[in-house]
Design an enzyme around this catalytic site. Sequence first.
Site, PDB file in Angstrom:
ATOM      1  N   HIS A  38       0.815  -1.222   0.000  1.00 53.45           N
ATOM      2  CA  HIS A  38       0.000   0.000   0.000  1.00 53.45           C
ATOM      3  C   HIS A  38       0.849   1.273   0.000  1.00 53.45           C
ATOM      4  O   HIS A  38       0.800   2.067  -0.930  1.00 53.45           O
ATOM      5  CB  HIS A  38      -0.896   0.037   1.254  1.00 53.45           C
ATOM      6  CG  HIS A  38      -1.825  -1.124   1.420  1.00 53.45           C
ATOM      7  ND1 HIS A  38      -2.907  -1.374   0.604  1.00 53.45           N
ATOM      8  CD2 HIS A  38      -1.841  -2.103   2.363  1.00 53.45           C
ATOM      9  CE1 HIS A  38      -3.545  -2.455   1.030  1.00 53.45           C
ATOM     10  NE2 HIS A  38      -2.927  -2.919   2.084  1.00 53.45           N
TER      11      HIS A  38
HETATM   12  O1  RIB Z   1      -5.091   0.091   4.541  1.00 54.71           O
HETATM   13  C1  RIB Z   1      -3.683   0.122   4.410  1.00 54.71           C
HETATM   14  C2  RIB Z   1      -3.086   1.208   5.239  1.00 54.71           C
HETATM   15  O2  RIB Z   1      -3.336   0.968   6.624  1.00 54.71           O
HETATM   16  C3  RIB Z   1      -1.557   1.279   5.121  1.00 54.71           C
HETATM   17  O3  RIB Z   1      -1.113   2.592   5.327  1.00 54.71           O
HETATM   18  C4  RIB Z   1      -1.087   0.399   6.240  1.00 54.71           C
HETATM   19  O4  RIB Z   1       0.228   0.761   6.712  1.00 54.71           O
HETATM   20  C5  RIB Z   1      -2.102   0.712   7.297  1.00 54.71           C
HETATM   21  O5  RIB Z   1      -1.678   1.897   7.966  1.00 54.71           O
END
Ligand code: RIB
Length: 295
Positions: free
Chosen positions: A238
């Site tokens: 992500h």
């Molecule tokens: O949904 C993914 C996000 O939530 C990313 O930033 C992960 O590190 C968590 O913080």
Amino acid sequence: MTAIIDTDPGIDDAIAILYALRQPDLGIAAMTTVAGNIGLSVTTANALRLAALAGAPTPVHPGAAAPLGREPRPETGIHGNDGLGGVVLADPDRSAEAESAVDCLARRLTEAPENSVDLFCLAPLTNIANLLTSAPAAAARIRRVIAMGGAVEEPGNMGRAEFNLAHDPEAAAIVLHAGLDLTLIPLDATRQFRADAAYLDRLRACGTLAASTCADLIDAYFVQTAHQAKGAESRPLHDPCVPLFARHPELFRIETRNLQVDHDGALVPGPHPIRVAMGVEADALRARLAEGLGG
Ligand code: RIB
Ligand code: CA
């Protein structure tokens, strides 16, 4: 360009940070930390460890220990109690700054030329919301915000919503409804960006500590339980999408959607035109990530 990373490391945050700190053109000037994946003391210590590993003198400024008006909901099931999936990094070579995250953001935005500072948001948006409400004149000087968060057509990973927005819906609404120059990178894009075992070998072959550490972090980021064999691909990468978008926007398919953040942090139809990444060129992104880590 100058950028400030707001983060809750967190395995995928850690990969994003190790990549970003190696890119002089991003001009990472500071990191601000927040409670999210894990508590503030751990996210802050991890950010310091990552800066030390990168050999970067990047100051780390602690921010909010809890969302606006809610209790924190850490995600230790994915990131572990240490926030790094058990990957052990050397102790930091210095302490966190005494200046808070919001004071750092406000000061740097005021000191820098107007529209010269970007915010790379990898976490719940509590710090950014606090900046907007407590220092609006400084916030008005932000050039752009690139934030990982939300789910437009994809199912959420926290009920209907995505973790960063769901962890602090009030903050997410303040930030996403503020009319900033903001690009959101939601699950619709990030779920297309994963790593497999061959890619870990490729990272390890880069011959840099940053790349081998990212291989170790991603190795800890595969779904694997007592009842479920290790997956063929990692969980989505992500947060690395944020600095990768800053340097390679052509690898992202951007649309503008009229949205708003609801009380649970879900993105629903609304009056706010928001640029959202709805797709990525994953093979090219993996290549750019490996190159940026020294490959
Ligand atoms: O949904 C993914 C996000 O939530 C990313 O930033 C992960 O590190 C968590 O913080
Ligand atoms: Ca994160």
